[in-house]
Motif scaffolding. Structure first.
Motif, PDB file in Angstrom:
ATOM      1  N   UNK A   7     -27.240 -57.021   7.155  1.00 56.55           N
ATOM      2  CA  UNK A   7     -25.968 -56.615   6.588  1.00 56.55           C
ATOM      3  C   UNK A   7     -25.340 -55.438   7.306  1.00 56.55           C
ATOM      4  N   UNK A   8     -26.057 -54.789   8.225  1.00 58.04           N
ATOM      5  CA  UNK A   8     -25.517 -53.657   8.970  1.00 58.04           C
ATOM      6  C   UNK A   8     -25.276 -54.069  10.407  1.00 58.04           C
ATOM      7  N   UNK A   9     -24.473 -53.291  11.102  1.00 55.94           N
ATOM      8  CA  UNK A   9     -24.233 -53.542  12.517  1.00 55.94           C
ATOM      9  C   UNK A   9     -23.081 -54.509  12.725  1.00 55.94           C
ATOM     10  N   UNK A  10     -22.828 -54.831  13.982  1.00 54.64           N
ATOM     11  CA  UNK A  10     -21.697 -55.676  14.346  1.00 54.64           C
ATOM     12  C   UNK A  10     -22.037 -57.148  14.133  1.00 54.64           C
ATOM     13  N   UNK A  11     -21.101 -57.846  13.550  1.00 59.43           N
ATOM     14  CA  UNK A  11     -21.184 -59.304  13.439  1.00 59.43           C
ATOM     15  C   UNK A  11     -19.879 -59.863  13.967  1.00 59.43           C
ATOM     16  N   UNK A  12     -19.944 -60.809  14.893  1.00 61.67           N
ATOM     17  CA  UNK A  12     -18.700 -61.387  15.384  1.00 61.67           C
ATOM     18  C   UNK A  12     -17.999 -62.141  14.264  1.00 61.67           C
ATOM     19  N   UNK A  13     -16.673 -62.226  14.328  1.00 62.64           N
ATOM     20  CA  UNK A  13     -15.955 -62.946  13.273  1.00 62.64           C
ATOM     21  C   UNK A  13     -16.353 -64.417  13.286  1.00 62.64           C
ATOM     22  N   UNK A  14     -16.472 -65.040  12.108  1.00 62.61           N
ATOM     23  CA  UNK A  14     -16.877 -66.442  12.075  1.00 62.61           C
ATOM     24  C   UNK A  14     -15.801 -67.325  12.675  1.00 62.61           C
ATOM     25  N   UNK A  15     -16.236 -68.349  13.394  1.00 62.16           N
ATOM     26  CA  UNK A  15     -15.315 -69.303  13.977  1.00 62.16           C
ATOM     27  C   UNK A  15     -15.027 -70.386  12.955  1.00 62.16           C
ATOM     28  N   UNK A  16     -13.972 -71.141  13.214  1.00 65.68           N
ATOM     29  CA  UNK A  16     -13.624 -72.239  12.317  1.00 65.68           C
ATOM     30  C   UNK A  16     -14.782 -73.218  12.253  1.00 65.68           C
ATOM     31  N   UNK A  17     -15.155 -73.616  11.059  1.00 64.25           N
ATOM     32  CA  UNK A  17     -16.244 -74.560  10.906  1.00 64.25           C
ATOM     33  C   UNK A  17     -17.600 -73.902  10.759  1.00 64.25           C
ATOM     34  N   UNK A  18     -17.730 -72.623  11.105  1.00 61.97           N
ATOM     35  CA  UNK A  18     -19.013 -71.943  11.037  1.00 61.97           C
ATOM     36  C   UNK A  18     -19.475 -71.815   9.596  1.00 61.97           C
ATOM     37  N   UNK A  19     -18.555 -71.494   8.686  1.00 60.18           N
ATOM     38  CA  UNK A  19     -18.918 -71.330   7.282  1.00 60.18           C
ATOM     39  C   UNK A  19     -19.439 -72.645   6.715  1.00 60.18           C
ATOM     40  N   UNK A  20     -18.789 -73.752   7.057  1.00 58.68           N
ATOM     41  CA  UNK A  20     -19.244 -75.061   6.593  1.00 58.68           C
ATOM     42  C   UNK A  20     -20.632 -75.360   7.133  1.00 58.68           C
ATOM     43  N   UNK A  21     -20.883 -75.031   8.378  1.00 54.32           N
ATOM     44  CA  UNK A  21     -22.187 -75.262   8.985  1.00 54.32           C
ATOM     45  C   UNK A  21     -23.250 -74.436   8.287  1.00 54.32           C
ATOM     46  N   UNK A  22     -22.938 -73.193   7.967  1.00 57.13           N
ATOM     47  CA  UNK A  22     -23.891 -72.339   7.251  1.00 57.13           C
ATOM     48  C   UNK A  22     -24.205 -72.926   5.872  1.00 57.13           C
ATOM     49  N   UNK A  23     -23.165 -73.382   5.189  1.00 51.59           N
ATOM     50  CA  UNK A  23     -23.366 -73.968   3.862  1.00 51.59           C
ATOM     51  C   UNK A  23     -24.209 -75.236   3.947  1.00 51.59           C
ATOM     52  N   UNK A  24     -23.937 -76.048   4.972  1.00 47.30           N
ATOM     53  CA  UNK A  24     -24.730 -77.264   5.157  1.00 47.30           C
ATOM     54  C   UNK A  24     -26.193 -76.929   5.415  1.00 47.30           C
ATOM     55  N   UNK A  25     -26.440 -75.920   6.234  1.00 50.54           N
ATOM     56  CA  UNK A  25     -27.814 -75.525   6.527  1.00 50.54           C
ATOM     57  C   UNK A  25     -28.509 -75.007   5.269  1.00 50.54           C
ATOM     58  N   UNK A  26     -27.802 -74.195   4.502  1.00 52.92           N
ATOM     59  CA  UNK A  26     -28.383 -73.706   3.245  1.00 52.92           C
ATOM     60  C   UNK A  26     -28.699 -74.875   2.301  1.00 52.92           C
ATOM     61  N   UNK A  27     -27.819 -75.873   2.268  1.00 52.13           N
ATOM     62  CA  UNK A  27     -28.048 -77.038   1.410  1.00 52.13           C
ATOM     63  C   UNK A  27     -29.273 -77.820   1.885  1.00 52.13           C
TER      64      UNK A  27
END
Length: 135
Positions: free
Chosen positions: A12-32
């Motif tokens: 939760x600390x430090x630099x994180x690049x901004x999410x690209x389009x579709x990245x959030x969906x991919x993360x949700x799919x992986x969590x599922x």
């Protein structure tokens, strides 16, 4: 001189690049997939992984198509010249002109020589005029 931390930043600390389009969906799919693996057990792991990879392949293919579509029609990269086929036509004309000169001069003399080179000049002139109308 300030001391540099040798450990990576906590979650939760430090630099994180901004999410690209579709990245959030991919993360949700992986969590599922991970949640389904917990619920179904290890015997379904291969099927879950294959399903996730199929979705990932579709997403990557869509991204590639979008990138290609975005770059079509753009100017060539700086420092790179577009291929010029005029050089090929000129070299081809010279390459054909040498044997034609020998054949025409040997069999028909001057008139054959003029006819052979007149044809070569006509082809190059037609090519040059067609390039001019394409611009």
């Amino acid at each position: 001189m300030p001391e540099i931390a040798s450990q990576p930043p906590a979650a939760g600390q430090g630099y994180r690049p901004p999410p690209q389009a579709g990245t959030q969906t991919t993360r949700e799919d992986l969590r599922a997939v991970i949640a389904a693996r917990r619920d179904l057990g290890p015997e379904y792991e291969d099927a879950l992984v294959d399903s996730f990879l199929d979705k990932l392949d579709v997403e990557i293919a869509a991204r590639v198509r979008n990138e290609v579509a975005a770059h079509i029609g753009h100017q060539p990269l700086p420092g790179r010249r577009p291929k010029d086929s005029a050089v090929g036509v000129a070299l081809g004309s010279l390459g054909i002109g040498i044997p034609l000169t020998g054949i025409a001069a040997g069999t028909s003399g001057g008139p054959g020589l003029l006819l052979a080179w007149g044809g070569i000049v006509a082809v190059n002139l037609a090519y040059a005029l067609s390039r001019r109308t394409q611009r």
